[in-house]
Design a protein around this motif. Structure first.
Motif, short mmCIF file in Angstrom:
data_model
loop_
_atom_site.label_atom_id
_atom_site.label_comp_id
_atom_site.label_asym_id
_atom_site.label_seq_id
_atom_site.Cartn_x
_atom_site.Cartn_y
_atom_site.Cartn_z
N MET A 172 0.83 -1.19 0.00
CA MET A 172 0.00 0.00 0.00
C MET A 172 0.88 1.26 0.00
N GLN A 173 0.37 2.36 -0.55
CA GLN A 173 1.13 3.59 -0.61
C GLN A 173 1.48 4.10 0.77
N ARG A 174 0.50 3.99 1.71
CA ARG A 174 0.74 4.49 3.06
C ARG A 174 1.91 3.77 3.72
N LYS A 175 1.98 2.44 3.53
CA LYS A 175 3.07 1.68 4.15
C LYS A 175 4.40 2.04 3.52
N GLY A 176 4.41 2.24 2.20
CA GLY A 176 5.64 2.64 1.53
C GLY A 176 6.13 3.98 2.01
N PHE A 177 5.19 4.90 2.20
CA PHE A 177 5.54 6.23 2.69
C PHE A 177 6.12 6.15 4.10
N ARG A 178 5.50 5.32 4.94
CA ARG A 178 6.01 5.20 6.30
C ARG A 178 7.41 4.60 6.32
N THR A 179 7.62 3.61 5.46
CA THR A 179 8.94 2.98 5.41
C THR A 179 10.00 3.98 4.99
N ALA A 180 9.67 4.81 3.99
CA ALA A 180 10.62 5.82 3.51
C ALA A 180 10.97 6.80 4.61
N ILE A 181 9.96 7.25 5.35
CA ILE A 181 10.22 8.17 6.44
C ILE A 181 11.13 7.53 7.48
N ALA A 182 10.84 6.27 7.79
CA ALA A 182 11.63 5.57 8.81
C ALA A 182 13.09 5.51 8.42
N ILE A 183 13.37 5.19 7.17
CA ILE A 183 14.75 5.08 6.69
C ILE A 183 15.44 6.44 6.76
N GLU B 122 -10.53 1.55 1.77
CA GLU B 122 -11.45 2.68 1.77
C GLU B 122 -10.72 3.98 2.09
N LEU B 123 -9.76 3.89 2.98
CA LEU B 123 -8.97 5.09 3.28
C LEU B 123 -8.16 5.54 2.07
N GLU B 124 -7.63 4.58 1.33
CA GLU B 124 -6.88 4.92 0.12
C GLU B 124 -7.78 5.59 -0.91
N LEU B 125 -9.00 5.08 -1.05
CA LEU B 125 -9.95 5.70 -1.97
C LEU B 125 -10.23 7.13 -1.55
N GLU B 126 -10.51 7.32 -0.25
CA GLU B 126 -10.80 8.66 0.25
C GLU B 126 -9.61 9.59 0.03
N LYS B 127 -8.41 9.08 0.32
CA LYS B 127 -7.21 9.89 0.16
C LYS B 127 -7.00 10.29 -1.30
N SER B 128 -7.30 9.38 -2.22
CA SER B 128 -7.03 9.63 -3.64
C SER B 128 -8.09 10.52 -4.29
N LYS B 129 -9.30 10.57 -3.70
CA LYS B 129 -10.40 11.27 -4.36
C LYS B 129 -10.89 12.53 -3.64
N LEU B 130 -11.00 12.45 -2.30
CA LEU B 130 -11.77 13.46 -1.58
C LEU B 130 -11.15 14.85 -1.64
N ASN B 131 -9.86 14.96 -1.50
CA ASN B 131 -9.23 16.28 -1.47
C ASN B 131 -9.45 17.03 -2.78
N ASN B 132 -9.23 16.36 -3.90
CA ASN B 132 -9.42 17.02 -5.20
C ASN B 132 -10.89 17.36 -5.43
N LEU C 211 -19.42 8.18 -2.18
CA LEU C 211 -20.72 8.01 -1.55
C LEU C 211 -20.99 6.53 -1.26
N ALA C 212 -20.70 5.68 -2.23
CA ALA C 212 -20.90 4.24 -2.03
C ALA C 212 -20.01 3.72 -0.92
N MET C 213 -18.78 4.21 -0.87
CA MET C 213 -17.84 3.77 0.16
C MET C 213 -18.33 4.16 1.55
N TYR C 214 -18.79 5.42 1.72
CA TYR C 214 -19.26 5.87 3.03
C TYR C 214 -20.44 5.03 3.51
N ASN C 215 -21.37 4.73 2.61
CA ASN C 215 -22.53 3.94 3.02
C ASN C 215 -22.16 2.49 3.32
N THR C 216 -21.24 1.94 2.52
CA THR C 216 -20.78 0.57 2.78
C THR C 216 -20.09 0.48 4.13
#
Length: 516
Positions: free
Chosen positions: A1-12, A452-462, A502-507
């Motif tokens: 996942m992108q989040r895990k890759g980002f965390r690993t990069a920060i850690a290094i 679902e968090l990845e979807l929100e992160k990729s879509k909601l801000n824009n 919208l579908a994600m929030y309801n699910t």
């Protein structure tokens, strides 16, 4: 996942510049118990509030240490630097012994051994066990994918869902001077603003301190016209999430706000105002009506009178909604979005959990939420009341001088608010009583999966940026409002992911709390 890759990069990147973190001093014996005879020190991440800086001599922590043997060593950052510091600590697994994090971070990083699994200690932590039993929503928000419990979510509102934060302010002295009646419908609100403009020609009667957020112009009028508070939220009439621009009345909202803008009934700089500019215009009479935090009403009146406007008076006007739309405001949520966690690397795990258990107990809660009886609060008819010398806004003195009701320290804002409202003036109590009819329980928080968090992160801000920009263009007349332009607006929102979100929030909502 992108989040895990980002965390690993920060850690290094940060291995060579590891931050000084809170290490537990004292006994390493996990069988230890809290006792003044067995001192132990725990580190705790906090930030300085504007009301007053964090202090190491607050009396509540001296009393807590005398009772438990626990000395707290605060690691202090600025409010602006808090989130970055917290994320670095999580990424490098160097958290202070006690740390407040979003409950999502607890669920995600707890199983990675960043935070201690409290579930393993509940048989020795009766207050924590009782807390999770009393607040199943808090337990759901604290539970990781492995079934572990990694945070103690902060309580924000009463279980009955009656406490609330916001009201419509209006200049009562001007209304009284000209015999202007408070509006109760959308049409009456428009006429009301026109009369105010006529009586005070140099004013722009309506002002908002933001365009989005709890008191934002688009949030407030979105709820008035569609019943949806914000772009996405739970519809209290259907118990399903909805996207406000899909509602048939959203275009009517745009037309209404555009009319207010064109007729100079709305501050022309509404989309650019800073908090300081909003306050200055409310205090000087350049604006006369706003939707804001009820707790600030009395202090604003005092400021205006102190600046020389002796007759200045604010009061609440009724909540209102478009025809056929539920007239409501959400209460404060019972359970908040953040929770207290313990580092998995804390040396004395047993006593760390016992200390957290103590802070959740009635005695511990009273210290953090109320202070010290006889000094910061007294008991009247069996109920706590803050010292009257603190005035209508006791939180300023409580935070500065006592460390009470202090963000990242208290675990129960609901208790503090209950006591604060008990000591309100008769005017403030009357406003509360007038607004009770509009208050409905706040939506429970959604527990999202990593996908679902990845979807929100990729879509909601824009999507949000587009919505804010386009709605502002409609309101200011830069883009004309008609069926064609509105359909283009909806089509672009769909391209940016409005349907998927919208579908994600309801699910996620149905999965978390069941199909109702």
């Amino acid at each position: 996942m992108q989040r895990k890759g980002f965390r690993t990069a920060i850690a290094i990147l940060l291995l060579g510049v590891m931050l000084v973190t809170g290490c537990t001093s004292g006994s390493k014996d996990d069988s230890g118990t809290l006792s003044p005879d067995k001192p132990v020190t725990f580190s705790w991440l906090v930030y300085d509030r504007v009301e007053g800086k964090v202090r190491d001599d607050w009396e509540i922590f001296k009393e807590i240490e005398a009772k438990t043997g626990v000395k707290v060593k605060f690691q202090i950052v600025s409010q602006e630097g808090l989130e970055e510091k917290r994320q670095i600590m999580i990424a490098t697994n160097t958290a202070t012994d006690f740390i407040q994090v979003p409950t999502q971070d607890g669920r995600e990083h707890g199983p990675e051994k960043v935070f201690l699994n409290l579930n393993d200690y509940l048989d020795r932590a009766p207050n924590l066990k009782a807390f999770y039993e009393k607040y199943p929503e808090a337990k759901a928000l604290a539970t990781g994918t492995d079934g572990g419990l990694y945070t103690v979510p902060v309580l924000e509102g009463d279980a009955e869902g009656k406490g609330f934060n916001f009201i419509w302010y209006a200049r009562k002295d001007i209304m009284d001077q000209y015999g202007i009646q408070a509006p109760t419908t959308v049409d009456e609100f428009y006429q009301y603003l026109k009369i105010l403009k006529e009586k005070v020609p140099d004013s722009y009667p309506l002002i908002s301190n933001a365009i989005v957020g709890d008191t934002g112009l688009y949030t407030t009028f979105g709820r008035i016209f569609t019943g949806i508070s914000g772009f996405y939220n739970l519809d209290p009439t259907t118990d399903q999430y909805a996207f406000a621009p899909y509602h048939e009345n959203y275009q009517d909202m745009l037309v209404f706000l555009n009319k207010l803008y064109a007729e100079k009934l709305l501050d022309p700089e509404f989309s650019l105002l800073t908090q300081a500019q909003w306050e200055e215009r409310i205090l000087t009479g350049k604006s006369l009506v706003t939707f804001f935090w009820k707790a600030d009403l009395e202090s604003l009146v005092a400021k205006a009178r102190g600046a020389g406007t002796a007759e200045y008076e604010l009061d609440a006007i009724p909540s209102f909604a478009a025809e056929g739309i539920k007239n409501y405001q959400f209460s404060r949520p019972v359970v908040g979005t953040v929770g207290r966690a313990i580092s998995a690397k804390v040396k004395d795990k047993e006593r760390a959990v016992q200390f957290l258990d103590y802070l959740v107990s009635e005695e511990g809660t009273n210290y953090l939420s109320l202070g010290i009886e006889g000094k910061s609060y007294t008991m009247e008819d069996g109920k706590a009341v803050y010292n009257k010398e603190f005035g209508e806004s006791p939180f300023n003195a409580l935070r500065k001088d006592w460390g009470v009701w202090y963000d990242l320290i208290t675990l129960n804002n609901a208790k503090s608010r209950e006591v604060w409202e008990r000591g309100l003036s008769e005017k403030s109590k009357d406003i509360n009583a007038r607004y009770e009819q509009y208050i409905v329980p706040a939506p429970k928080q959604i527990v999202k999966t990593e996908e679902e968090l990845e979807l929100e992160k990729s879509k909601l801000n824009n999507l949000n940026k587009f919505l804010e920009q386009k709605v502002t263009e409609f309101v200011t007349g830069k883009t004309p409002i008609n069926d064609t332009t509105y359909q283009q607006f909806i089509d672009q929102a769909k391209k940016l992911g409005s349907d998927e979100l919208l579908a994600m929030y309801n699910t996620a909502y149905t999965r978390t709390y069941g199909d109702k």
